[in-house]
Design an enzyme around this catalytic site. Structure first.
Site, PDB file in Angstrom:
ATOM      1  N   TYR A 142       0.821  -1.210   0.000  1.00  0.00           N
ATOM      2  CA  TYR A 142       0.000   0.000   0.000  1.00  0.00           C
ATOM      3  C   TYR A 142       0.857   1.263   0.000  1.00  0.00           C
ATOM      4  O   TYR A 142       0.454   2.290  -0.514  1.00  0.00           O
ATOM      5  CB  TYR A 142      -0.898   0.041   1.239  1.00  0.00           C
ATOM      6  CG  TYR A 142      -2.226  -0.644   1.109  1.00  0.00           C
ATOM      7  CD1 TYR A 142      -2.316  -2.005   0.843  1.00  0.00           C
ATOM      8  CD2 TYR A 142      -3.415   0.073   1.280  1.00  0.00           C
ATOM      9  CE1 TYR A 142      -3.543  -2.642   0.757  1.00  0.00           C
ATOM     10  CE2 TYR A 142      -4.640  -0.548   1.189  1.00  0.00           C
ATOM     11  CZ  TYR A 142      -4.695  -1.907   0.928  1.00  0.00           C
ATOM     12  OH  TYR A 142      -5.919  -2.522   0.842  1.00  0.00           O
ATOM     13  N   LYS A 189       3.002 -15.431   2.595  1.00  0.00           N
ATOM     14  CA  LYS A 189       3.281 -16.162   1.356  1.00  0.00           C
ATOM     15  C   LYS A 189       4.784 -16.403   1.351  1.00  0.00           C
ATOM     16  O   LYS A 189       5.520 -15.966   0.439  1.00  0.00           O
ATOM     17  CB  LYS A 189       2.796 -15.326   0.157  1.00  0.00           C
ATOM     18  CG  LYS A 189       2.810 -16.038  -1.178  1.00  0.00           C
ATOM     19  CD  LYS A 189       1.703 -17.066  -1.352  1.00  0.00           C
ATOM     20  CE  LYS A 189       1.912 -17.848  -2.643  1.00  0.00           C
ATOM     21  NZ  LYS A 189       1.012 -19.006  -2.764  1.00  0.00           N
ATOM     22  N   ASP A 221      -3.033 -18.232   0.397  1.00  0.00           N
ATOM     23  CA  ASP A 221      -4.013 -18.909  -0.474  1.00  0.00           C
ATOM     24  C   ASP A 221      -4.748 -19.992   0.322  1.00  0.00           C
ATOM     25  O   ASP A 221      -5.975 -20.113   0.269  1.00  0.00           O
ATOM     26  CB  ASP A 221      -3.351 -19.475  -1.742  1.00  0.00           C
ATOM     27  CG  ASP A 221      -2.044 -20.204  -1.489  1.00  0.00           C
ATOM     28  OD1 ASP A 221      -1.551 -20.199  -0.339  1.00  0.00           O
ATOM     29  OD2 ASP A 221      -1.512 -20.800  -2.445  1.00  0.00           O
ATOM     30  N   ASP A 245      -6.464  -6.979   4.204  1.00  0.00           N
ATOM     31  CA  ASP A 245      -7.574  -6.301   3.540  1.00  0.00           C
ATOM     32  C   ASP A 245      -8.489  -7.335   2.879  1.00  0.00           C
ATOM     33  O   ASP A 245      -9.704  -7.334   3.046  1.00  0.00           O
ATOM     34  CB  ASP A 245      -7.019  -5.331   2.490  1.00  0.00           C
ATOM     35  CG  ASP A 245      -8.125  -4.613   1.745  1.00  0.00           C
ATOM     36  OD1 ASP A 245      -9.065  -4.149   2.407  1.00  0.00           O
ATOM     37  OD2 ASP A 245      -8.060  -4.550   0.498  1.00  0.00           O
ATOM     38  N   ASP A 249     -12.506  -8.896   4.282  1.00  0.00           N
ATOM     39  CA  ASP A 249     -13.763  -8.884   3.512  1.00  0.00           C
ATOM     40  C   ASP A 249     -14.299 -10.303   3.378  1.00  0.00           C
ATOM     41  O   ASP A 249     -15.492 -10.557   3.534  1.00  0.00           O
ATOM     42  CB  ASP A 249     -13.558  -8.293   2.105  1.00  0.00           C
ATOM     43  CG  ASP A 249     -13.809  -6.792   2.065  1.00  0.00           C
ATOM     44  OD1 ASP A 249     -13.523  -6.124   3.079  1.00  0.00           O
ATOM     45  OD2 ASP A 249     -14.294  -6.287   1.025  1.00  0.00           O
TER      46      ASP A 249
END
Ligand code: IPM
Ligand code: MN
Length: 372
Positions: A142, A189, A221, A245, A249
């Site tokens: 970001y 990851k 994942d 983020d 959601d």
């Protein structure tokens, strides 16, 4: 207690839901004898319209000099659909997070008993799920350097993390886990990314000072799959900015509506509280947006200032609203209640007002107040 709260209602449904959060806070102030003083300021698309800047200096200065920030939502399709836009509402939010040093974003996920059927996921899967996401908020992709070649045909976003950035949120996550079910899952990851390997190293080292807390690791994942396959396995999820983020959601699906999820963004000296949903422009002004996420964000604000009894009262009021189906249409498609009704119910419940009668669906008895 006296608290000065900066209110950044922002765009879309922001102002509608923030109004309900203020109503709940005012009710708490009245019942528990606290004084909350609000100061409104511009932020987001509305701030761009009025000042050309998504985070005007005046707003930033106010936020730096208040006890807490209550934030609604920002964003407007005008900018989403224009890749050429030079100034965007989101830039204001990112700058605010950075300037206030809000490095930890905390998003609790727990389905309500009365809403187990509202989730598209099976009841057997989500029942009993209760976890909190600790999302790093001021680093990673970001905030890394952005580059574009002259022709604009090749671009890049740098993902960078320092030990210090990882370490401060890791301590917070472990301390929270100590007061919960004592488990931290680092989501990364590390099979591909150098930044993830640094996260693993730093988090492993820090975990040694919390021997009562179990630490495990998941690739992002796999984590995305596990969250909807078996959400009960999680207690505290610790992760970097972009993964957090996305996963938050996704996790909202467990609760039945993103309109229920609150968050706290904390730093060393500042604190901001906001619903995780966006500005939901299609619903603006229709009195249909779910105010619960905002109201719960206000409850998180109360907790932050150790007003636990007060926060509990808000949680109880929200539970009652859900139990008695005083909810918006995202949770019950044929509901006759709007944003302001849900807000009224919750603040009236806190105030123990008799006019909860208005919500008389089924001659129910709500707390101390009787609905006839
Ligand atoms: C959130 C939002 C923001 C983010 C956007 C609006 C910049 O999606 O708070 O989760 O990506 O952090
Ligand atoms: Mn998001």
């Amino acid at each position: 207690m006296n608290l000065k709260i900066a209110v950044l209602a922002g765009d879309g449904i922001g102002p509608e839901v923030i109004l309900q959060a203020k109503k709940a806070l005012n009710a708490i102030g009245e019942v528990f004898d606290h004084e909350f003083v609000y100061e409104d300021a511009l932020m987001g698309a509305i701030a761009i319209e009025k000042t050309g800047n998504p985070l005007p200096e005046q707003t930033l200065n106010l936020c730096l000099n208040t006890d807490a920030v209550l934030f609604g939502a920002i964003g407007d399709p005008k900018y989403d659909n224009d890749p050429e836009a030079k100034v965007r509402p989101e830039q204001g939010l990112l700058r605010l997070r950075k300037e206030l040093g809000l490095f930890a974003n905390i998003r609790p996920i727990k389905p309500y008993k009365g809403l187990l059927d509202s989730s598209p996921l099976k009841k057997e899967i989500i029942e009993g799920a209760d976890f909190t996401i600790f999302r790093e908020l001021t680093g990673g992709i970001y905030f890394g350097e952005k580059k574009t070649n002259e022709a604009g045909t090749v671009v890049s976003d740098l993902c960078e993390y320092s030990e210090e950035e990882i370490s401060r949120i890791t301590h917070m996550a472990f301390k929270t886990a100590q007061n919960r079910r004592k488990k931290v899952t680092l989501v990364d990851k590390a099979n591909v990314l150098e930044t993830s390997r640094l996260w693993r190293r730093v988090v492993k080292t820090i975990s040694q000072s919390y021997p009562d807390v179990e630490l495990d690791f998941l690739f992002v994942d796999n984590a995305a799959m596990q969250i909807i396959l078996n959400p009960r396995q999680f207690d505290v999820i610790l992760t970097e900015n972009l993964f957090g983020d996305i996963l938050s959601d996704e996790s909202s699906v467990i609760t039945g509506s993103i309109g229920l999820l609150a968050s706290a963004s904390l730093g060393t000296t500042n604190a901001l509280f906001e619903p995780i949903h966006g500005s939901y422009p299609q619903a603006t002004g229709k009195n249909i947006a779910n105010p619960i996420a905002s109201i719960l964000s206000a409850a998180m604000l109360l907790e932050h200032f150790n007003l636990h009894k007060e926060a509990k009262k808000v949680y109880e009021a929200v539970e009652k609203a859900i139990e008695y189906n005083v909810v918006t249409i995202d949770l019950k498609s044929d509901s006759k209640y709007g944003t302001s009704d849900v807000g009224d119910f919750i603040s009236n419940y806190i105030l123990d007002k008799d006019d909860l009668m208005y919500f008389n669906n089924a001659n129910v008895h709500i707390g101390q107040s009787t609905i006839v």
